[in-house]
Write an enzyme that holds these catalytic residues in place. Structure first.
Site, PDB file in Angstrom:
ATOM      1  N   TYR A 182       0.818  -1.214   0.000  1.00 60.43           N
ATOM      2  CA  TYR A 182       0.000   0.000   0.000  1.00 60.43           C
ATOM      3  C   TYR A 182       0.847   1.256   0.000  1.00 60.43           C
ATOM      4  O   TYR A 182       0.526   2.237  -0.670  1.00 60.43           O
ATOM      5  CB  TYR A 182      -0.950  -0.013   1.202  1.00 60.43           C
ATOM      6  CG  TYR A 182      -2.230  -0.736   0.901  1.00 60.43           C
ATOM      7  CD1 TYR A 182      -3.129  -0.191  -0.017  1.00 60.43           C
ATOM      8  CD2 TYR A 182      -2.544  -1.953   1.485  1.00 60.43           C
ATOM      9  CE1 TYR A 182      -4.309  -0.861  -0.332  1.00 60.43           C
ATOM     10  CE2 TYR A 182      -3.714  -2.625   1.181  1.00 60.43           C
ATOM     11  CZ  TYR A 182      -4.595  -2.072   0.281  1.00 60.43           C
ATOM     12  OH  TYR A 182      -5.748  -2.702  -0.044  1.00 60.43           O
ATOM     13  N   GLU A 205       1.667 -30.433  11.164  1.00 58.10           N
ATOM     14  CA  GLU A 205       1.349 -29.606  10.000  1.00 58.10           C
ATOM     15  C   GLU A 205       0.265 -28.575  10.298  1.00 58.10           C
ATOM     16  O   GLU A 205       0.393 -27.416   9.951  1.00 58.10           O
ATOM     17  CB  GLU A 205       0.926 -30.517   8.829  1.00 58.10           C
ATOM     18  CG  GLU A 205       0.625 -29.719   7.563  1.00 58.10           C
ATOM     19  CD  GLU A 205       0.274 -30.613   6.397  1.00 58.10           C
ATOM     20  OE1 GLU A 205       0.677 -31.782   6.402  1.00 58.10           O
ATOM     21  OE2 GLU A 205      -0.410 -30.134   5.474  1.00 58.10           O
ATOM     22  N   ASP A 233       0.894 -34.538   7.066  1.00 58.12           N
ATOM     23  CA  ASP A 233       0.001 -35.456   6.368  1.00 58.12           C
ATOM     24  C   ASP A 233       0.801 -36.329   5.405  1.00 58.12           C
ATOM     25  O   ASP A 233       1.861 -35.937   4.930  1.00 58.12           O
ATOM     26  CB  ASP A 233      -1.037 -34.669   5.544  1.00 58.12           C
ATOM     27  CG  ASP A 233      -2.000 -33.916   6.467  1.00 58.12           C
ATOM     28  OD1 ASP A 233      -2.082 -34.286   7.648  1.00 58.12           O
ATOM     29  OD2 ASP A 233      -2.647 -32.967   5.979  1.00 58.12           O
TER      30      ASP A 233
END
Lengths: 367, 689
Positions: free
Chosen positions: A100, A197, A249
């Site tokens: 910005y 995770e 995972d």
């Protein structure tokens, strides 16, 4: 704190030096060139000695001499100047804030376009400033939104406050601030660090009383870990000498996340020295665990095409030529099935924390 | 007046035929009345055949009048001077006054009524290229005026034969195809309306509506006509204003000559007509073939007669069975290509004149209100392209000689792609999509001329570019002119040409010619445009760069801005600039930070010379140690997670660094972890170092 101011002064000086070189080149009628270390697979080197991915010596030359690079070149300079201003004003900002702060339009009434196409452009420019100055952005107060979480017997000083993360550790976790200037580790009482995770898995394990039972610190990067989280893991391992284990995972994505902690990544290879924990142990979830722990078929997910290509890609990487990983990846490519840690809930809500993980830890010699 | 022909096949009442109830009765079965219709009645009833349908009446009227005038001038090598006016005289009843005045050869006084009013009466029924052919157009205007209004047609004619001007009030008797002369006056010089030595003027009142679309078609028609007739002055007056198309050349195309028919196009009708024409001359069939057809020598005639196996006798003694044998033989005999004397192509000089200053009517958008009353709403814009090219081919299509002409106007005032189609100098405005020219344009690739689509797209493509084809993104006008006595029109409306025979092949080779001619220029312009765009990009980005630099370091921003602009200009022009490997210090080293930034000597010294920097960069390797970023990081003093305790004063740290410098680079590289974690707060637990 004077030391940090000094650090900032160094960044400012480096930026000024870049500006000076450019103006000198212009003065003598030469097209200025910025030599930015190249990011990506072809400039990523596996260092056997350090056991991590490091950046090679290839450079990308960004110079307004080519028409395509003019915008990039000016973007880098504008961002460098913005960083300098931020430090001069002793402020801090997120990467979005920097976007910005430097928003603008380019061109005349006839052809007008945005200075940044998207925040991605400005993020790239920030990365370039890191590469040009050799200083990571956390050190010049440009940070991202925190998402790493920590819970367990560790005491931190965040800003001016001392936080004991074991207090209320059955119910909440402490966010890991992204601005490392604000963070100091005061004490670590845990025996080991367990990185998972996702925060959902972390919550489940915490709820089971795992922290108290095994005297462990639970930590998650909520998916792709940010740099502060990685640095935290590294510091706990190398400075506080705590073993680190990682559970993700059983899919290529999860394996990728585990490897971020252990060996680093191509996109941040220039910063591996600060981010990577080579001694971390990736314990699970292995593809073979899907079958060894009899995850029922309904809880397995079919691999997507993206998964397959990712795994095929990983299998070719020289830093994954270890027999164990090759075997796991081959298994995945053969069965084309993946599985989340949450799938253990099918065996009961306490199975993951009270059966699977302890078994893995015992196997690794940690319990 | 001649009564209408009617043949009674069976006596019956006409109204019975149209009534289903009575026609079903047995008494009235099989009784049909056969009428012969007058030509005028036929054409009024089937006005679509001549293109006069609802919306298009005024468009067709404008066309017919202009084409007649142009034909009338060109036939005698007169540079045309035509004034056409189209004004709404009675908005309530949609009545328009259309008038047209030219300086052509006029029409002899005794022929004026028939020439204006009687259908299928024309001076153009000969084998040569003309705009009008059928003797229908002008008559349609007369018939429509008679049909829809009570106004007579007002006609002034000053024939080139007697130079006497006559005035007529005319109407058409639609039932008989005969003119009704309501007034006829000979005008002596002071009363004469026509200023030119000869000429023709007509005024007609027509009832018609004019939609904005048709209106713009009329303007387009006139603009395009002026492109292929740059030797004429066209004045066009409307309620929206008056526009003048100037004469841009005094060259006028060779008028087409009447020619003998070509034998390969012979049929029983043409042969019998020839026999009739030569009736009085008592010639033999051999003489007839030689003199009534082109490209037949005595030898060839003998051969034809021999192969036909007919006896040699006076031409008028052959019956149809014998004549058809000759026709059949001719169909299978090879003749020389027909000559093209009867064609009148525009020619390179004239088309180029038209293309180099292309006149186009433009309408001012804010027509009502905002503009002052006296300001014309119509203006003529002259487009001057930066280059033009011309190419032509002569070929035989349908046994008729055909000339294909193609022109290209590129760049300059031309802003976008446009395809112009002309047939016998008449602009074709409708059905562009199905025209052979369209196919030709899409099949000839300009890419092959070394102009890539990508380049074109980058330089010329705008938001309203619809087509994806390279040529259609270029500011280019392509002109196709086909002239022939028999244009292979696709439809009865005569607005698009079919890809008959090898027409397409010839058109393609014409266009390919032109692409070859203009591609070098286009390539050059693309390069120039590319340079312009690049310079513009520099101009847009340089301020950002200068601002970033001048805010960061103390420097003369204005001077640096000027220098960078100059550098960019030189760079865009392709002047060689030294970049790598001569460029100056690009590597940030601790030493430089200390030496240069620290001493506050940031502004480049004014005596700086390239050599000085070059030497510095290349010579003093040790001093300007090129370390990569990771090497740099090894020298960092502060920790990541814990603030450094290193509170040495500024000057002391200097000395530390200078000492560090003396270490060999390799050593520094290997130091990473130790060096770094040294600075971490030590854990309270024992065991570490």
């Amino acid at each position: 704190m004077p030391a940090i101011d000094e650090r900032h002064q160094e960044v400012i000086k480096k930026i000024k030096l870049v500006m000076k070189d450019i103006s000198k080149n212009i003065t003598v009628e030469r097209m200025p060139v910025l030599d930015v270390p190249k990011i990506g697979y072809d400039n990523t080197i596996w260092s056997e000695e350090k056991r991590m991915l490091t950046i090679g010596s290839k450079k990308v030359q960004v110079s307004p001499d080519s028409i395509k690079k003019i915008p990039t070149f000016s973007q880098y300079l504008v961002m460098a100047n913005a960083v300098r201003k931020l430090l001069d004003e002793e402020m801090e900002s997120t990467i979005r804030g920097m976007y910005y702060a430097t928003l603008s339009t380019v061109g005349d009434d006839k052809i007008k376009q945005k200075f940044w196409n998207s925040q991605e452009n400005s993020d790239d420019a920030i990365k370039a400033v890191e590469l040009l100055t050799g200083v990571p952005r956390e050190e010049f107060s440009v940070t991202s939104k925190p998402k790493g979480m920590i819970s367990g017997p560790i005491t931190l000083r965040v800003g001016g406050d001392v936080i004991d993360c074991s207090l209320g550790s059955r119910a909440t976790s402490q966010l890991i601030p992204t601005n490392i200037r604000d963070l100091e580790i005061i004490d670590v009482k845990a025996d080991f660090i367990m990185v998972v995770e996702k925060d959902t898995v972390l919550n489940n394990i915490r709820k089971s009383g795992f922290i108290q039972k095994y005297n462990a610190i639970l930590l998650t990067g909520s998916g792709e870990p940010d740099r502060a989280t990685r640095m935290m893991v590294k510091t706990l391992n190398e400075v506080w000498k705590k073993p680190v284990v990682i559970f993700t995972d059983a899919d290529p994505w999860g394996l990728g996340i585990a490897l971020r902690y252990k060996i680093g990544s191509e996109s941040l290879s220039y910063d591996s020295d600060r981010l990577v924990t080579p001694d971390a142990k990736v314990l699970g979830m292995m593809f073979s665990d899907i079958y060894e722990y009899n995850i029922p078929e309904v809880a397995r997910l079919p691999a997507t095409e993206e998964d397959i290509s990712r795994a095929t890609d990983m299998k070719k990487k020289p830093w994954l030529n270890d027999k164990k990983w090759q075997k796991e990846l081959s298994l995945f490519l053969q069965r084309k099935e993946k599985c989340e840690l949450d799938a253990f809930f099918k065996h009961g809500f306490r199975y993951l924390a009270e059966t699977y993980i302890p078994e893995k830890l015992r196997h690794a010699g940690l319990l | 007046m001649k009564p209408k022909h009617s043949i009674e096949v069976a006596s019956t009442q006409v109204e019975n035929v149209t009534s289903p109830r009575t026609s079903s009765s047995i008494n009235n079965m099989g009784r049909i009345r056969y009428d012969k219709k007058a030509e005028s009645e036929f054409f009024v009833d089937n006005s679509a055949l001549a293109g006069f349908t609802g919306e298009r009446i005024l468009y067709m009227a404008v066309r017919e009048l202009i084409e007649n005038s142009l034909d009338s001038c060109e036939i005698h090598h007169i540079l045309p001077d035509i004034t056409l006016s189209l004004k709404l005289v009675d908005p309530l009843n949609d009545l328009w006054l259309i008038s047209c005045e030219d300086n052509g050869i006029g029409i002899p006084a005794d022929k004026v009524p028939v020439a204006v009013c009687s259908f299928l009466t024309s001076g153009k029924y000969v084998e040569k290229q003309q705009r009008g052919l059928f003797g229908v157009g002008l008559k349609m205007i007369a018939a429509f005026s008679t049909k829809d209004t009570d106004h007579p047609l007002r006609v002034w004619s000053k024939s080139s034969e007697d130079r006497a001007e006559h005035y007529f009030d005319l109407r058409t008797d639609i039932n008989t195809n005969k003119p009704i002369v309501m007034a006829k006056n000979a005008l002596k010089p002071p009363d004469g309306r026509i200023k030119h030595p000869s000429g023709f003027r007509i005024e007609a009142i027509l009832r018609a509506r004019l939609s904005p679309i048709t209106k713009s078609r009329i303007y387009e028609y006139i603009s395009q006509t002026s492109v292929v007739n740059p030797y004429s002055v066209l004045v066009f007056e409307t309620d929206d204003g008056r526009v003048v198309f100037d004469r841009r050349t005094n060259a006028i195309p060779e008028p087409a000559k009447e020619v003998l028919p070509h034998p390969s196009d012979m049929d029983l009708k043409t042969l019998k007509k020839a026999v009739m024409n030569y009736m009085n001359q008592k010639t033999t069939i051999h003489g007839l073939l030689c003199s009534a057809f082109q490209k037949i020598s005595g030898e060839k005639a003998k051969e034809i007669i021999g192969r036909a196996g007919v006896d040699l006798k006076a031409a008028n003694l052959y019956n149809e069975h014998e004549l058809i044998k000759i026709v059949n033989v001719c169909k299978h005999t090879k003749f020389q290509s027909p000559n093209t004397d009867h064609l009148s192509p525009i020619g390179e000089q004239i088309l180029t004149a038209g293309m180099t200053s292309e006149y186009a009517i433009t309408m001012n958008k804010d027509v009502r209100g905002s503009l002052p009353q006296d300001q014309p709403h119509l203006t003529v814009k002259v487009l001057k392209p930066s280059l033009t090219a011309y190419s032509s081919r002569t070929c035989v299509i349908n046994n008729r000689p055909t000339v294909v002409e193609c022109g290209i106007a590129y760049g300059g005032d031309i802003g976008s792609f446009k395809l112009y189609r002309f047939a016998n100098k008449i602009p074709l405005l409708y059905d562009e999509g199905s025209d052979v020219a369209r196919e030709v344009v899409s099949e000839v690739e300009i890419n092959r001329m070394g102009i890539s689509k990508k380049e074109v797209k980058e330089q010329f493509s705008t938001a309203d570019t619809k087509s994806d084809r390279a040529v259609e993104m270029l500011p280019i006008h392509i002109f196709f002119h086909i002239c022939s006595t028999k244009i292979p029109y696709k439809t009865a409306g005569k607005e698009s040409i079919a890809a008959e025979g090898e027409l397409k092949k010839y058109m393609k080779s014409c266009l390919a010619d032109l692409y070859r001619k203009v591609s070098a220029q286009i390539r050059k312009e693309l390069r120039v445009k590319d340079a312009e765009n690049r310079l513009r990009l520099y101009r847009h980005y340089i301020p950002f760069i200068i601002e970033a630099i001048s805010e960061s370091i103390d420097i003369d921003a204005k001077r640096l801005y000027e220098l960078f602009n100059k550098l960019a200009e030189r760079h865009v022009k392709g002047e060689s600039l030294p970049t790598k490997p001569n460029y100056i210090e690009d590597t940030i080293t601790e030493d430089r930070i200390q030496q240069e930034v620290g001493k506050d000597t940031l502004a480049p010294s004014k005596t700086a010379s390239p050599n000085m920097y070059g030497e510095k960069a290349l010579g003093d390797e040790d001093k300007y140690l090129r370390s990569n970023t990771s090497a740099l990081r090894t020298k960092k003093k502060t920790s990541i997670l814990a603030p450094s305790k290193d509170n040495q004063p500024e000057n002391l740290r200097h000395t530390t660094r200078i000492k560090n410098k003396k270490r060999k680079k390799k050593e520094i590289d290997n130091q990473i972890t130790l060096d770094k974690f040294d600075k971490f707060r030590r854990p309270r637990e024992p065991g570490r170092r």
